[in-house]
Design an enzyme around this catalytic site. Structure first.
Site, PDB file in Angstrom:
ATOM      1  CG  ASP A  67      50.189 -20.190 -14.519  1.00  0.00           C
ATOM      2  OD1 ASP A  67      49.373 -19.855 -15.393  1.00  0.00           O
ATOM      3  OD2 ASP A  67      50.932 -19.390 -13.948  1.00  0.00           O
ATOM      4  CG  ASN A 136      56.444 -13.328  -5.780  1.00  0.00           C
ATOM      5  OD1 ASN A 136      56.418 -13.454  -7.003  1.00  0.00           O
ATOM      6  ND2 ASN A 136      55.821 -14.157  -4.958  1.00  0.00           N
ATOM      7  CG  HIS A 138      55.071 -15.391  -9.486  1.00  0.00           C
ATOM      8  ND1 HIS A 138      54.160 -15.302  -8.456  1.00  0.00           N
ATOM      9  CD2 HIS A 138      54.407 -14.977 -10.592  1.00  0.00           C
ATOM     10  CE1 HIS A 138      53.011 -14.855  -8.920  1.00  0.00           C
ATOM     11  NE2 HIS A 138      53.130 -14.644 -10.212  1.00  0.00           N
ATOM     12  CD  GLU A 143      54.278 -17.694  -5.757  1.00  0.00           C
ATOM     13  OE1 GLU A 143      55.014 -16.749  -6.089  1.00  0.00           O
ATOM     14  OE2 GLU A 143      53.083 -17.545  -5.449  1.00  0.00           O
TER      15      GLU A 143
HETATM   16  C1  GLP Z   1      49.759 -14.690 -12.119  1.00  0.00           C
HETATM   17  C2  GLP Z   1      50.218 -15.609 -13.230  1.00  0.00           C
HETATM   18  C3  GLP Z   1      51.524 -15.145 -13.825  1.00  0.00           C
HETATM   19  C4  GLP Z   1      51.457 -13.667 -14.134  1.00  0.00           C
HETATM   20  C5  GLP Z   1      51.204 -12.902 -12.875  1.00  0.00           C
HETATM   21  C6  GLP Z   1      51.195 -11.407 -13.050  1.00  0.00           C
HETATM   22  O1  GLP Z   1      50.377 -14.942 -10.919  1.00  0.00           O
HETATM   23  N1  GLP Z   1      50.366 -16.948 -12.803  1.00  0.00           N
HETATM   24  O2  GLP Z   1      51.813 -15.896 -14.984  1.00  0.00           O
HETATM   25  O3  GLP Z   1      52.666 -13.248 -14.737  1.00  0.00           O
HETATM   26  O4  GLP Z   1      49.926 -13.320 -12.391  1.00  0.00           O
HETATM   27  O5  GLP Z   1      49.925 -10.983 -13.431  1.00  0.00           O
HETATM   28  P1  GLP Z   1      49.571  -9.547 -13.944  1.00  0.00           P
HETATM   29  O6  GLP Z   1      50.041  -9.484 -15.344  1.00  0.00           O
HETATM   30  O7  GLP Z   1      48.084  -9.475 -13.835  1.00  0.00           O
HETATM   31  O8  GLP Z   1      50.256  -8.580 -13.044  1.00  0.00           O
END
Ligand code: GLP
Length: 241
Positions: A67, A136, A138, A143
């Site tokens: 992403d 959440n 995702h 989402e």
């Molecule tokens: C973002 C990314 C996700 C990732 C999420 C969790 O939203 N788009 O791919 O899994 O963050 O991030 P973290 O690992 O910092 O909790």
């Protein structure tokens, strides 16, 4: 879906690195699906160490990231382009021409997203998809929604995602409201899916991923139907299962 629970984050992230390293040793021109966020950073550090020690070789590897935010430049300090360069690509022997990240600044975002999906299919689909998970549930930026969206698409970020990601930006107002994300289709078509989740803040998302019905309001729950998905958790993330 297999679940492995480790003593701490370091061990869970190390296990993810070992799986990616094994894939690269087996198939040097592997197609790797890569993730951002704080969860994969220790995994990338271990991959860098293994590459610099001569254990693994990225020279033929191809990567597709999950992403990117819409509307921030690739060299913006919070862009996922910059994140990948700083946390992985600048430190390994990968050919940057073989690295791919969705274009959040394309004049036609929908056309660019469709082309991104096509490129992954042409590459033979992803061999190993590394994932983190949002609070959440995702994956990528898929989402909570009424359905699972198959293709790469533009998404409006949920308020709790904006809140969780504000720590990377100067203020919450600077967090982009939209992103381009790989859809559930490319993730489910990956030959292997490796999801890393650590810390108590992920416990509820992991509970909802593992227990109950497959539900698009918890997008990671679709992984239960993947033939080769593994969750690598620390004890805190696994505390509600
Ligand atoms: C973002 C990314 C996700 C990732 C999420 C969790 O939203 N788009 O791919 O899994 O963050 O991030 P973290 O690992 O910092 O909790």
């Amino acid at each position: 879906m297999r679940i492995c629970v480790y003593e701490n984050q370091s061990q869970a992230c190390h296990a993810a690195a070992v799986m990616i390293a094994a894939q690269l040793i087996k198939k040097p021109n592997s197609v790797l699906g890569l993730a951002t966020g704080s969860s994969p950073i220790p995994t990338y550090q271990e991959l860098i160490r293994l590459n610099q020690a001569g254990v693994i070789d990225f020279s033929q590897a191809v990567t597709y990231n999950l992403d990117e935010y819409v509307g921030i430049a690739p060299d913006h300090p919070c862009s996922y382009h910059r994140f990948m360069n700083e946390n992985l690509f600048d430190h390994i022997n990968i050919d940057k021409a073989n690295t791919h990240i969705p274009d959040g600044n394309a004049p036609d975002l929908a056309a660019a997203a469709a082309a991104y999906d096509k490129a992954i299919v042409s590459a033979g689909n992803i061999d190993v998809q590394l994932l983190g998970i949002g609070r959440n549930g995702h994956i990528g930026f898929n989402e909570p929604h009424e359905s699972f969206i198959h293709g790469c698409h533009v998404v409006t970020l949920a308020n709790n995602t904006i809140d969780a990601n504000k720590r990377f930006f100067a203020s919450i107002d600077d967090v982009p409201r939209q992103a381009v994300t790989l859809g559930i289709g490319a993730i489910m078509n990956a030959h292997q899916v490796v999801l890393v989740a650590c810390g108590a803040s992920k416990a509820e998302a992991i509970r909802a991923t593992v227990c109950g019905d497959t539900d698009p309001h918890v997008q990671a729950s679709i992984l239960r139907t993947h033939p080769n998905a593994i969750l690598l958790l620390d004890k805190e993330a696994a505390s509600l299962i």
